[in-house]
Design a protein around this motif. Structure first.
Motif, mmCIF file in Angstrom:
data_model
loop_
_atom_site.group_PDB
_atom_site.id
_atom_site.type_symbol
_atom_site.label_atom_id
_atom_site.label_comp_id
_atom_site.label_asym_id
_atom_site.label_seq_id
_atom_site.Cartn_x
_atom_site.Cartn_y
_atom_site.Cartn_z
ATOM 1 N N ASN A 232 18.399 9.540 -38.115
ATOM 2 C CA ASN A 232 18.353 8.645 -39.276
ATOM 3 C C ASN A 232 19.624 7.818 -39.483
ATOM 4 N N LYS A 233 20.543 7.846 -38.516
ATOM 5 C CA LYS A 233 21.838 7.187 -38.727
ATOM 6 C C LYS A 233 21.707 5.684 -39.003
ATOM 7 N N GLN A 234 20.676 5.024 -38.437
ATOM 8 C CA GLN A 234 20.508 3.587 -38.672
ATOM 9 C C GLN A 234 20.258 3.297 -40.148
ATOM 10 N N LYS A 235 19.712 4.263 -40.853
ATOM 11 C CA LYS A 235 19.404 4.091 -42.276
ATOM 12 C C LYS A 235 20.665 4.156 -43.132
ATOM 13 N N TYR A 236 21.652 4.939 -42.680
ATOM 14 C CA TYR A 236 22.824 5.193 -43.511
ATOM 15 C C TYR A 236 24.129 4.608 -42.964
ATOM 16 N N ILE A 237 24.230 4.450 -41.671
ATOM 17 C CA ILE A 237 25.501 4.021 -41.075
ATOM 18 C C ILE A 237 25.409 2.559 -40.634
ATOM 19 N N SER A 238 25.887 1.710 -41.509
ATOM 20 C CA SER A 238 25.901 0.271 -41.247
ATOM 21 C C SER A 238 27.071 -0.339 -42.004
ATOM 22 N N SER A 239 27.771 -1.287 -41.410
ATOM 23 C CA SER A 239 28.958 -1.884 -42.033
ATOM 24 C C SER A 239 28.643 -2.412 -43.429
ATOM 25 N N GLY A 240 29.461 -2.006 -44.404
ATOM 26 C CA GLY A 240 29.322 -2.491 -45.774
ATOM 27 C C GLY A 240 28.404 -1.675 -46.660
ATOM 28 N N MET A 241 27.724 -0.674 -46.134
ATOM 29 C CA MET A 241 26.787 0.113 -46.950
ATOM 30 C C MET A 241 27.525 0.952 -47.994
ATOM 31 N N LEU B 271 28.325 10.437 -52.577
ATOM 32 C CA LEU B 271 28.693 9.024 -52.692
ATOM 33 C C LEU B 271 29.317 8.621 -51.368
ATOM 34 N N VAL B 272 28.777 7.593 -50.738
ATOM 35 C CA VAL B 272 29.232 7.199 -49.401
ATOM 36 C C VAL B 272 29.448 5.695 -49.345
ATOM 37 N N LYS B 273 30.579 5.292 -48.798
ATOM 38 C CA LYS B 273 30.858 3.870 -48.559
ATOM 39 C C LYS B 273 31.269 3.698 -47.101
ATOM 40 N N VAL B 274 30.478 2.932 -46.352
ATOM 41 C CA VAL B 274 30.760 2.673 -44.939
ATOM 42 C C VAL B 274 31.463 1.321 -44.843
ATOM 43 N N ASN B 275 32.688 1.329 -44.406
ATOM 44 C CA ASN B 275 33.444 0.072 -44.300
ATOM 45 C C ASN B 275 33.106 -0.701 -43.040
ATOM 46 N N ASN B 276 33.048 0.019 -41.923
ATOM 47 C CA ASN B 276 32.857 -0.684 -40.649
ATOM 48 C C ASN B 276 32.281 0.265 -39.617
ATOM 49 N N VAL B 277 31.567 -0.309 -38.660
ATOM 50 C CA VAL B 277 30.971 0.464 -37.566
ATOM 51 C C VAL B 277 31.205 -0.276 -36.256
ATOM 52 N N LEU B 278 31.676 0.451 -35.251
ATOM 53 C CA LEU B 278 31.811 -0.110 -33.905
ATOM 54 C C LEU B 278 30.765 0.541 -33.013
ATOM 55 N N PRO B 279 29.901 -0.263 -32.398
ATOM 56 C CA PRO B 279 28.835 0.315 -31.571
ATOM 57 C C PRO B 279 29.356 0.965 -30.297
#
Length: 271
Positions: A194-203, A215-223
């Motif tokens: 399910n990571k595509q649902k939760y791990i995305s830049s800016g979420m 409470l989760v804030k994702v700043n950035n993701v590098l593929p």
């Protein structure tokens, strides 16, 4: 003049506890075998097992010497001699390296190495910058905590750190990259499926489970397979640089020893 009779007494011989042919196992050989506090029954069992193993190994060794053949014995003796040489030289060189190696690695040296080898550093999995808080649903300051978590100014972060004793778990250092596998460990409702649902830049989201809220804030993701950022690689590159220095130093030591032997006429090759 009176001399003590102890002066002429012969040294006490070590006490044997087992014999196999001409081989003896002495009491001194098992001094540290039994841990302190072990019962008498267990102590006897430990010693008996050790003696049996000692005898079995001796018997097997003697049988092997008689039966494996002269060629095999010669081969094993060569391996034993080489192992002794390798063991001694490795220990000696390592002691020299420890005394001489420069383990100070500057940021400039790390950056230079990274710039030259950047194409070889690729992410084996996603890298993520994020922050999170996990707290019980009934927390009376939930609204305040959520607001400060979202804005996350320096003042907000300081206040959240003061409230951290109330949290089940948290991470505020969202300026560093972490491997996605660490995210799975720390935030258990996120997984490979399910990571595509939760791990995305800016979420920025909240997730309730049975008793707590995340409470989760994702700043950035590098593929995966993208160039790995320098800050993520700094410890690795530092170790690579030190290891390269070790190899260079070992080569230098070996050359110096050989050259000194040549100068002193201890070593020469006949033509």
């Amino acid at each position: 003049m009176v001399l003590s009779c102890d002066y002429f007494r012969a040294p006490k011989k070590p006490k044997a506890i087992a014999r196999l042919g001409e081989n003896y196992l002495f009491q001194d050989d098992i001094v540290d075998l039994v841990p302190k506090g072990t019962s008498k029954k267990d102590s006897i069992a430990i010693v008996k097992s050790f003696i049996d193993r000692w005898a079995t190994q001796k018997l097997l060794f003697e049988a092997a010497e008689r039966n494996i053949g002269k060629d095999k014995v010669a081969e094993f003796n060569m391996l034993i001699d080489q192992y002794k040489v390798d063991l001694y030289t490795k220990a000696y060189i390592e002691s020299l390296v420890v005394r001489q190696i420069d383990t100070v690695v500057t940021d400039g040296q790390i950056e230079e190495y990274y710039a030259k080898n950047k194409q070889y550093f690729k992410n084996s999995s996603e890298l993520v910058k994020l922050r999170y808080i996990n707290l019980v649903k009934e927390n009376p300051k939930f609204a305040k905590i959520k607001s400060k978590f979202s804005s996350f100014t320096k003042k907000d972060r300081k206040e959240l750190e003061q409230l951290a004793v109330q949290f089940k778990s948290y991470a505020f250092n969202d300026s560093i990259w972490v491997d996605i596998n660490q995210v799975y460990e720390k935030i258990p409702f996120i997984n490979l499926e399910n990571k595509q649902k939760y791990i995305s830049s800016g979420m920025n989201f909240q997730y309730p489970d049975s008793t707590t809220i995340w409470l989760v804030k994702v700043n950035n993701v590098l593929p995966k397979d993208s160039p790995t950022p320098l800050e993520f690689l700094k410890p690795t590159i530092k170790q690579i640089i030190i290891n390269n220095r070790k190899l260079d130093l070992i080569n230098t030591i070996e050359k110096e020893i050989t050259n000194d032997a040549i100068k002193d006429n201890k070593y020469e090759i006949y033509k």
